[in-house]
Design a protein around this motif. Sequence first.
Motif, PDB file in Angstrom:
ATOM      1  N   PRO A  79       0.828  -1.137  -0.049  1.00 36.21           N
ATOM      2  CA  PRO A  79      -0.011  -0.066  -0.009  1.00 36.21           C
ATOM      3  C   PRO A  79       0.639   1.116  -0.098  1.00 36.21           C
ATOM      4  N   PRO A 350       3.673  -6.894  30.245  1.00 36.42           N
ATOM      5  CA  PRO A 350       3.139  -6.054  30.981  1.00 36.42           C
ATOM      6  C   PRO A 350       2.068  -6.921  32.057  1.00 36.42           C
TER       7      PRO A 350
ATOM      8  N   ILE B  73      -5.534   4.656   1.188  1.00 39.02           N
ATOM      9  CA  ILE B  73      -4.789   3.167   1.011  1.00 39.02           C
ATOM     10  C   ILE B  73      -3.998   2.687   2.246  1.00 39.02           C
ATOM     11  N   LEU B  74      -3.598   3.812   3.035  1.00 37.70           N
ATOM     12  CA  LEU B  74      -2.755   3.364   4.138  1.00 37.70           C
ATOM     13  C   LEU B  74      -3.562   2.713   5.398  1.00 37.70           C
ATOM     14  N   TYR B 222      -3.306   3.999  13.343  1.00 37.19           N
ATOM     15  CA  TYR B 222      -2.827   3.200  14.699  1.00 37.19           C
ATOM     16  C   TYR B 222      -2.683   4.038  15.784  1.00 37.19           C
ATOM     17  N   PHE B 226      -4.187   4.613  19.552  1.00 35.13           N
ATOM     18  CA  PHE B 226      -2.880   4.597  20.691  1.00 35.13           C
ATOM     19  C   PHE B 226      -2.909   5.721  21.496  1.00 35.13           C
ATOM     20  N   ILE B 248      -8.136  -0.278  12.844  1.00 33.00           N
ATOM     21  CA  ILE B 248      -6.778   0.253  12.870  1.00 33.00           C
ATOM     22  C   ILE B 248      -6.523   1.232  14.274  1.00 33.00           C
ATOM     23  N   LEU B 251      -6.592  -1.579  17.060  1.00 28.23           N
ATOM     24  CA  LEU B 251      -5.378  -1.939  17.379  1.00 28.23           C
ATOM     25  C   LEU B 251      -4.478  -1.042  18.151  1.00 28.23           C
ATOM     26  N   ASP B 255      -3.110  -1.840  22.096  1.00 27.27           N
ATOM     27  CA  ASP B 255      -1.768  -1.831  22.319  1.00 27.27           C
ATOM     28  C   ASP B 255      -1.435  -0.746  23.548  1.00 27.27           C
ATOM     29  N   ARG B 259       0.173  -2.548  26.264  1.00 27.04           N
ATOM     30  CA  ARG B 259       1.872  -2.728  26.715  1.00 27.04           C
ATOM     31  C   ARG B 259       2.246  -1.010  27.135  1.00 27.04           C
ATOM     32  N   ALA B 279      -5.248  -7.986  10.505  1.00 26.97           N
ATOM     33  CA  ALA B 279      -4.426  -8.053  11.708  1.00 26.97           C
ATOM     34  C   ALA B 279      -5.533  -8.142  12.954  1.00 26.97           C
ATOM     35  N   TYR B 285      -3.867  -9.854  18.770  1.00 22.67           N
ATOM     36  CA  TYR B 285      -4.930  -9.090  19.130  1.00 22.67           C
ATOM     37  C   TYR B 285      -6.324  -9.597  19.384  1.00 22.67           C
TER      38      TYR B 285
END
Lengths: 351, 351
Positions: A79, A350, B73-74, B222, B226, B248, B251, B255, B259, B279, B285
């Motif tokens: 992509p 964690p 597209i990303l 992402y 986050f 996206i 996820l 995290d 994390r 994913a 996940y």
Amino acid sequence: MKIGKVTSHEVARLAGVSQTTVSRAFNREGSVSDATLKRIRAAAEKLGYWPNELARSLISRKSNMIGIVMGDILNPFYPAVLHAFTQKLQTIGRHVLLFSVPAGADVDAVLPQMLQYQVAGVVITSATLSSRMARTIARAGTPVVLFNRTVYGNSVSSVCCANEQGAQNVARLLCEAGHRRFGIIGGRADTSTHVERRRAFVGELERHGIPEPVEASGANTYGGGFDAARRMLSAPDRPTALFCISDIMALGALDAARRELSLSVPDDVSIVGFDDIPAAAWPSYELTTVQQPVDAMVDGAIAVLLRQIEDPSVAPSVVRVPGRLIVRASARLTPVQPGVATGGAQDRRPG
Amino acid sequence: MKIGKVTSHEVARLAGVSQTTVSRAFNREGSVSDATLKRIRAAAEKLGYWPNELARSLISRKSNMIGIVMGDILNPFYPAVLHAFTQKLQTIGRHVLLFSVPAGADVDAVLPQMLQYQVAGVVITSATLSSRMARTIARAGTPVVLFNRTVYGNSVSSVCCANEQGAQNVARLLCEAGHRRFGIIGGRADTSTHVERRRAFVGELERHGIPEPVEASGANTYGGGFDAARRMLSAPDRPTALFCISDIMALGALDAARRELSLSVPDDVSIVGFDDIPAAAWPSYELTTVQQPVDAMVDGAIAVLLRQIEDPSVAPSVVRVPGRLIVRASARLTPVQPGVATGGAQDRRPG
DNA sequence: CTGAAAGCGCTTACAG
DNA sequence: CTGAAAGCGCTTACAG
């Protein structure tokens, strides 16, 4: 408000000039007087006129379209590649005609279609090139550049990452860190990326006098990496280091190790990938990998293509862009200190 | 071997027929005698002839190209979408002219370029549609279908997932499981997906008499997820359930929770996404999410577009394809049993 | 079944 | 600076 397409003739009529002059106004403004130009612009604006790109391409015998053949857009490496091509080509007034190779078919199937559209040039990613296709291309006289692929004999231009250098570097660092049992997880054995990365990795291992690595191949997908790693890491004398031909396989391998086999990465197994896709940086993975410099590679491919479009007689160029090792947390790259606990799993986890 | 383009005239000469007949041989084979057809095929094969698609489109006033505007597209949701469009359109003899909207610009900038290529129709994904653009489109008379987007008033065709239904369903299940403190993580507030999913989720919460959820918006990436989750989950009375407008972002949120904040998912926080990107299914996940049925949506969009291409006077259609909840492990969807330990983190984690 | 002719919407020498 | 004319490589009535 007008429905349907407006032509330069209608603009000419409204502006009180000839169709020829309208055409000039949209091509070399300099050769039209300011007053005329202004009238034409106004008329065009009023009618909603834009030159018909098809007619323009036909008469001038050159189109502004670049054909891109995408092999595997589902691999998260691509992509960003497609995005870069589309954006960069757009800014120089070129446009992308996108083809994807049907499952099971090869590039030969879509090539005639591209040529029918009189594309100015073709970018081919992620596909093997048959010699028959190479001939078709040569015959059409359409410039082609392979992206992330090479072909035997360098008869076709290509822009790639320096795969061998990248893979060799990984092998050397892993050897120096004391790893002795290796595994390689690859994709299709007939792709140049697979061949080059594998060969360089194996070669460096030999140089260090290390026994032959275990090898597994499969689909260049998350699942392919997962399955290969599960098999490979279930064997009695399992490798302590896995080199994956692509990040997407490496992520699968990593999950197989951790989630399926309850191994610790990197304490039980080191895993290294190739590409540096976005997910490689996510804290759930922290994949150590060789980064393919997408922007530089795309710039290079466009430059090569444009040069060939300008002068089809120039020799094919084969460009290698160096990759950069991105050290994250999935591989042990330093020797184990005697007497010091390896630490590991629980440190990184964690809660 | 011939270099350069071959025309139908040359084929005609070699086959001993008129150029008209060559053209017929490639269009309606029925109207050419078998013997002639055979001679023409042979001549074409020998010369490497293929009809010039540009000339064909120009004279017949219709091209086989479909313009696709890709917004993002990303976002891992879109490669599968683009792949489906490209493949499906290819099999019906249509081809994709791909445009991507430059960062900061909107679709209006690329639209005139598409129209210049006389595309038969346009698919627009992931973008807001200005009323000015809607007018430009109407003016050109080019059929348009929005994919995964709608526009106020249904004046433009669109094919979307049933966002409201999907989001409402998630809200209901979370409420029934006993969650009381909610967070919503969204993307750009001016996209219809954001608006619809958010609205339905909030509406269902109200229906259950639940206090207003905390909300955060950011880039639909992402990193955006986050950051939003980190802020939201660091607050004193943190939510026990997070609904993310896209996988996206989910996820990233997951995290951040695990994390960065060492929270357990789903024991400390439930996280639900929307899309079902690859994913989401990975064992790291196991995201519970609403699946957008890409294939059905793409099929629908192509059908709508083709119908409009055939008859531009048909009214715009707005198609909603139901999404399906994919229950995985990131959300607690059943009430907590009194007296039974919640179990959790260590259960799910490999030794 | 086949062909001569017109024409899609442009660009580009050529002439003024 | 401007315009008339030719022509890119096709498809499609029209006529035979």
